[in-house]
Design a protein around this motif. Structure first.
Motif, PDB file in Angstrom:
ATOM      1  N   TYR A 276     -13.326 -13.182  -2.105  1.00  0.00           N
ATOM      2  CA  TYR A 276     -12.837 -12.247  -1.094  1.00  0.00           C
ATOM      3  C   TYR A 276     -11.382 -11.884  -1.383  1.00  0.00           C
ATOM      4  N   ARG A 277     -10.604 -12.946  -1.710  1.00  0.00           N
ATOM      5  CA  ARG A 277      -9.191 -12.689  -2.023  1.00  0.00           C
ATOM      6  C   ARG A 277      -9.071 -11.875  -3.309  1.00  0.00           C
ATOM      7  N   SER A 278      -9.928 -12.154  -4.309  1.00  0.00           N
ATOM      8  CA  SER A 278      -9.871 -11.378  -5.555  1.00  0.00           C
ATOM      9  C   SER A 278     -10.148  -9.919  -5.257  1.00  0.00           C
ATOM     10  N   TYR A 279     -11.177  -9.694  -4.412  1.00  0.00           N
ATOM     11  CA  TYR A 279     -11.535  -8.330  -4.048  1.00  0.00           C
ATOM     12  C   TYR A 279     -10.334  -7.640  -3.417  1.00  0.00           C
ATOM     13  N   HIS A 280      -9.729  -8.331  -2.436  1.00  0.00           N
ATOM     14  CA  HIS A 280      -8.584  -7.733  -1.765  1.00  0.00           C
ATOM     15  C   HIS A 280      -7.410  -7.574  -2.689  1.00  0.00           C
ATOM     16  N   PHE A 281      -7.256  -8.562  -3.549  1.00  0.00           N
ATOM     17  CA  PHE A 281      -6.115  -8.510  -4.428  1.00  0.00           C
ATOM     18  C   PHE A 281      -6.175  -7.300  -5.354  1.00  0.00           C
ATOM     19  N   THR A 282      -7.348  -7.047  -5.962  1.00  0.00           N
ATOM     20  CA  THR A 282      -7.409  -5.908  -6.886  1.00  0.00           C
ATOM     21  C   THR A 282      -7.315  -4.588  -6.138  1.00  0.00           C
ATOM     22  N   GLU A 283      -7.395  -4.626  -4.796  1.00  0.00           N
ATOM     23  CA  GLU A 283      -7.239  -3.415  -4.001  1.00  0.00           C
ATOM     24  C   GLU A 283      -5.804  -3.277  -3.496  1.00  0.00           C
ATOM     25  N   SER A 284      -4.993  -4.315  -3.713  1.00  0.00           N
ATOM     26  CA  SER A 284      -3.710  -4.352  -3.029  1.00  0.00           C
ATOM     27  C   SER A 284      -2.673  -3.469  -3.686  1.00  0.00           C
ATOM     28  N   VAL A 285      -1.657  -3.132  -2.885  1.00  0.00           N
ATOM     29  CA  VAL A 285      -0.573  -2.304  -3.392  1.00  0.00           C
ATOM     30  C   VAL A 285       0.144  -3.004  -4.543  1.00  0.00           C
ATOM     31  N   GLU A 286       0.279  -4.367  -4.434  1.00  0.00           N
ATOM     32  CA  GLU A 286       0.980  -5.072  -5.515  1.00  0.00           C
ATOM     33  C   GLU A 286       0.234  -4.932  -6.825  1.00  0.00           C
ATOM     34  N   PHE A 287      -1.082  -5.092  -6.770  1.00  0.00           N
ATOM     35  CA  PHE A 287      -1.843  -5.025  -8.011  1.00  0.00           C
ATOM     36  C   PHE A 287      -1.762  -3.625  -8.608  1.00  0.00           C
ATOM     37  N   CYS A 288      -1.960  -2.610  -7.758  1.00  0.00           N
ATOM     38  CA  CYS A 288      -1.970  -1.247  -8.279  1.00  0.00           C
ATOM     39  C   CYS A 288      -0.587  -0.816  -8.718  1.00  0.00           C
ATOM     40  N   GLY A 289       0.420  -1.169  -7.930  1.00  0.00           N
ATOM     41  CA  GLY A 289       1.735  -0.594  -8.151  1.00  0.00           C
ATOM     42  C   GLY A 289       2.658  -1.421  -9.012  1.00  0.00           C
ATOM     43  N   GLN A 290       2.486  -2.758  -9.004  1.00  0.00           N
ATOM     44  CA  GLN A 290       3.502  -3.563  -9.652  1.00  0.00           C
ATOM     45  C   GLN A 290       3.036  -4.370 -10.837  1.00  0.00           C
ATOM     46  N   ALA A 291       1.709  -4.621 -10.914  1.00  0.00           N
ATOM     47  CA  ALA A 291       1.249  -5.541 -11.945  1.00  0.00           C
ATOM     48  C   ALA A 291       1.580  -5.050 -13.347  1.00  0.00           C
ATOM     49  N   CYS A 292       1.457  -3.754 -13.590  1.00  0.00           N
ATOM     50  CA  CYS A 292       1.877  -3.296 -14.922  1.00  0.00           C
ATOM     51  C   CYS A 292       3.102  -2.418 -14.788  1.00  0.00           C
ATOM     52  N   HIS A 293       4.222  -3.081 -14.530  1.00  0.00           N
ATOM     53  CA  HIS A 293       5.503  -2.415 -14.220  1.00  0.00           C
ATOM     54  C   HIS A 293       5.689  -0.994 -14.701  1.00  0.00           C
ATOM     55  N   THR A 294       5.913  -0.871 -16.017  1.00  0.00           N
ATOM     56  CA  THR A 294       6.380   0.405 -16.545  1.00  0.00           C
ATOM     57  C   THR A 294       5.425   1.526 -16.202  1.00  0.00           C
ATOM     58  N   VAL A 295       4.134   1.233 -16.392  1.00  0.00           N
ATOM     59  CA  VAL A 295       3.160   2.305 -16.281  1.00  0.00           C
ATOM     60  C   VAL A 295       3.130   2.909 -14.887  1.00  0.00           C
ATOM     61  N   MET A 296       3.106   2.060 -13.848  1.00  0.00           N
ATOM     62  CA  MET A 296       2.984   2.577 -12.490  1.00  0.00           C
ATOM     63  C   MET A 296       4.323   2.705 -11.784  1.00  0.00           C
ATOM     64  N   ARG A 297       5.426   2.441 -12.481  1.00  0.00           N
ATOM     65  CA  ARG A 297       6.703   2.480 -11.776  1.00  0.00           C
ATOM     66  C   ARG A 297       6.990   3.829 -11.132  1.00  0.00           C
ATOM     67  N   PRO A 298       6.745   4.940 -11.827  1.00  0.00           N
ATOM     68  CA  PRO A 298       7.031   6.228 -11.176  1.00  0.00           C
ATOM     69  C   PRO A 298       6.250   6.398  -9.875  1.00  0.00           C
ATOM     70  N   GLU A 299       4.964   6.076  -9.904  1.00  0.00           N
ATOM     71  CA  GLU A 299       4.144   6.286  -8.714  1.00  0.00           C
ATOM     72  C   GLU A 299       4.525   5.305  -7.620  1.00  0.00           C
ATOM     73  N   PHE A 300       4.815   4.053  -8.007  1.00  0.00           N
ATOM     74  CA  PHE A 300       5.153   3.052  -7.012  1.00  0.00           C
ATOM     75  C   PHE A 300       6.484   3.403  -6.332  1.00  0.00           C
TER      76      PHE A 300
END
Ligand code: HEC
Ligand code: HEC
Ligand code: HEC
Ligand code: HEC
Ligand code: HEC
Ligand code: HEC
Length: 491
Positions: free
Chosen positions: A125-149
């Motif tokens: 359940y936590r994995s499911y939520h985690f991969t949906e979370s803002v941190e995962f989408c926006g911060q996990a791969c810094h450079t790539v999502m930095r503009p959008e985040f």
């Protein structure tokens, strides 16, 4: 040895193989790691994307590997035992509930299994939520999502999770997103992602299933009174303001008159179009089907139909395409900072100089920030007011320019107005006519979408006109050109 103790020994020995033992260590270790990380994540005041990745993706991965190793080892060992002494019975598990030891073992085993199942459930359940979370989408791969985040954090949607617009509810899109997500993780690891990330996003979920989960399209908005503050690029940074009454209107007769800008969203109307470029900036063909089913087709003289044309139904995203990631133009960003007093508007020529230093070409953020400081300080050597101006310009750079991803206002058009990009004028330009040439999409009527309540500076702003002033363009007459032929936002 009597058969009973032989059986017992065999049963134990099939657990004694290197693969199962290895698996036991891996499973035990990852279980311990998961517990530790789980507690860490639960206690931490702000979640950290890396703890999340370790706890909900990597640790469970190792746990599954460990358990599979135990099972594989057992299986192989059993096969070998069978080979060594064919004929002999392979130890069966005999549970005799009349024996105290067996009862105790059974209880132990089932409690362990229960705990494990609960933890797996919580974990997934936590994995499911985690991969949906803002941190995962926006911060996990810094450079790539930095503009959008970064732009997201400064948008009105900063409290809306990425997944609510990009995935939306329901299992089908979740799976679709995860499959494309795996592909993206792979691209990030191999550095094969595109820079900048191109838009419009292919297969973005239709607005009905994302935006409209929160915003009710039938809502009657009415008129919005908005003031656009500008400063001219002259010595005095002369202020120039436009106060508009935007006729946003509504699209449903039970809530207010149907009309205005949100007329496109009238539940009974369908507006469709064909764009001839990737970014949907050139729209040569438009068709509307009204609530009575009457179809009207508009096209420009240049339009030639092509079997590859994709007909798209207009939705919120065709105007509000930057609700969460607005890359401010240098012009707008500097003007905002000036109107807020972060940049002192009494410094001569500061508007022009700040925009100029922002729009220069830089290789990286570090070089840009350094250059902004040196250039401005050199231009105004004896002016103490320049310090805070430098800070403000640097901050604007960090929030809107992302050289690592080649992302800035230039590559992401904003379709809401018509000043810096074609926007509404993609259709409302007077060139879109019906086949008989009798009718065109409302155009050249500057009062169709808004009226200018007041404009200029100082006292002029008090002369309100409810019928709407004619636009007095500050740079002199702009003839019949489109606004974005001259206005590019900077540069
Ligand atoms: C309010 C809805 C909304 C939220 C919240 C949102 N986005 Fe977006 N996002 C959009 C829209 C709309 C687009 C533009 C789509 C287009 O032009 O096709 C977009 C575009 C993008 C793009 C493409 C590149 C670009 O800059 O346009 C990326 C990557 C992206 N979003 C990532 C994210 C991440 C990461 C988050 C969370 C930190 C997030 N989004 C939150 C609506 C949203
Ligand atoms: C999870 C709910 C949610 C979703 C999904 C969502 N929004 Fe919003 N939206 C909000 C909230 C909350 C606000 C801020 C309201 C406020 O504070 O006035 C907002 C504000 C807005 C505004 C007003 C912005 C302004 O400048 O004041 C627009 C326009 C908007 N959203 C468009 C969209 C579009 C387009 C989408 C789909 C891409 C979308 N929203 C998806 C919740 C949502
Ligand atoms: C034809 C273009 C167009 C379409 C399509 C459109 N809007 Fe708008 N919308 C506007 C404009 C223009 C404004 C005025 C505010 C502005 O200029 O930023 C506005 C304002 C808004 C606001 C802000 C209202 C406020 O009180 O501040 C919200 C929320 C909004 N739109 C949501 C939506 C949603 C949701 C959809 C899709 C169902 C949608 N819009 C479709 C052009 C459009
Ligand atoms: C994809 C093409 C397209 C785009 C982009 C577009 N419109 Fe329209 N709009 C239309 C069409 C088609 C009509 C209906 C014309 C007719 O037949 O009267 C219309 C009608 C309108 C009307 C008149 C509604 C009424 O009361 O009759 C307004 C106001 C309007 N649009 C505002 C805007 C604004 C503001 C934008 C930009 C944010 C915009 N439109 C972008 C196609 C478009
Ligand atoms: C199809 C609808 C539509 C028509 C027609 C239209 N506008 Fe606009 N205009 C808009 C919208 C929407 C905005 C608000 C953009 C935003 O919120 O960023 C806007 C904004 C503006 C602004 C303020 C921009 C700024 O940044 O200061 C001016 C000035 C303006 N329009 C002038 C005109 C003039 C002059 C005409 C006639 C040639 C015209 N408009 C015709 C939709 C329209
Ligand atoms: C022929 C080129 C040209 C066209 C076309 C044009 N402008 Fe301008 N505009 C200028 C110049 C030059 C200035 C003065 C810039 C300055 O001093 O910073 C200016 C200034 C402005 C300003 C105030 C300062 C600023 O930088 O925002 C606004 C608002 C504006 N124009 C809106 C519009 C709108 C809306 C249209 C379309 C209806 C339009 N312009 C069409 C050249 C043009």
């Amino acid at each position: 040895m009597d058969p009973a103790s032989l059986q017992k020994q065999r049963r134990i020995s099939i657990f004694r193989n290197w693969i199962s033992l290895g698996g036991l260590i891996v499973a035990g270790g990852s279980m311990f790691a998961f517990l530790l990380l789980f507690i860490l994540d639960a206690l931490a005041p702000v979640s950290n994307p890396y703890v999340g990745i370790l706890a909900y993706l990597i640790a469970p991965g190792f746990l599954v590997t460990g358990l599979s190793m135990i099972a594989a080892g057992l299986f192989i060992e059993r096969g070998q035992l069978k080979k060594q002494s064919p004929g002999s019975s392979i130890p069966l598990l005999i549970v005799d509930l009349s024996r105290r030891r067996d009862r105790r073992n059974l209880i132990l085993l089932s409690s362990a299994a229960l705990i494990f199942m609960v933890m797996t459930a919580v974990g997934s359940y936590r994995s499911y939520h985690f991969t949906e979370s803002v941190e995962f989408c926006g911060q996990a791969c810094h450079t790539v999502m930095r503009p959008e985040f970064t732009t997201y954090l400064h948008s009105p949607h900063a409290r809306v999770a990425c997944s609510q617009c990009h995935i939306g509810p329901g299992a089908a899109w979740y799976v679709k997103a995860k499959i494309s997500g795996l592909h993206q993780v792979y691209a990030v690891m191999r550095h094969t992602y595109e820079m900048p990330i191109s838009t419009p996003i292919k297969n973005l979920r239709p607005a009905q299933e994302t935006c409209e989960q929160c915003h009710w399209p039938k809502k009657f908005v009415g008129n919005i009174d908005r003031t656009y503050r500008h400063y001219l690029s002259d010595t005095n940074n002369t202020p120039f303001e436009v106060r508009l009454l935007l006729k946003v209107g509504g699209g449903d007769p039970t809530h207010g008159p149907v009309g205005g800008i949100h007329w496109h969203m009238n539940v009974g109307n369908k507006v469709e179009y064909i764009a001839s470029d990737e970014q949907r900036q050139v729209i040569p063909w438009v068709r509307i089907t009204d609530s009575q089913g009457v179809v009207t087709e508009y096209k420009t003289a240049k339009f030639k139909s092509d079997p590859k044309d994709v007909v798209r139904t207009m939705d919120c995203m065709d105007c509000h395409n930057r609700p969460a990631h607005s890359y401010q133009t240098p012009n707008d960003a500097i003007e905002l900072a000036m109107s807020l007093g972060q940049i002192d508007a009494t410094i001569p020529n500061i508007k022009k100089e700040s925009v100029k230093v922002l729009t220069k070409k830089y290789d990286g953020e570090k070089e840009a920030l350094q250059n902004i400081a040196t250039v401005l300080v050199e231009k105004y050597p004896n002016d103490a007011r320049i310090r805070s101006a430098v800070d403000a310009v640097q901050k604007i750079y960090c929030n809107n320019f992302f050289p690592d991803m080649k992302a800035n206002w230039k590559v992401y058009p904003n379709d809401i107005g018509h000043k810096n990009w074609p926007g509404c004028f993609r259709c409302h330009d007077g060139d879109h006519t019906t086949a008989d040439g009798k009718k065109n999409i409302k155009a050249n009527d500057c009062n169709a979408c808004h009226i200018i309540l007041a404009q200029g500076s100082g006292d002029e702003l008090e002369q309100l006109d409810s019928k709407g002033h004619e636009f007095k363009h500050p740079g002199g007459d702009y003839a019949d050109m489109k606004c974005n032929d001259c206005h590019t936002g900077g540069d």
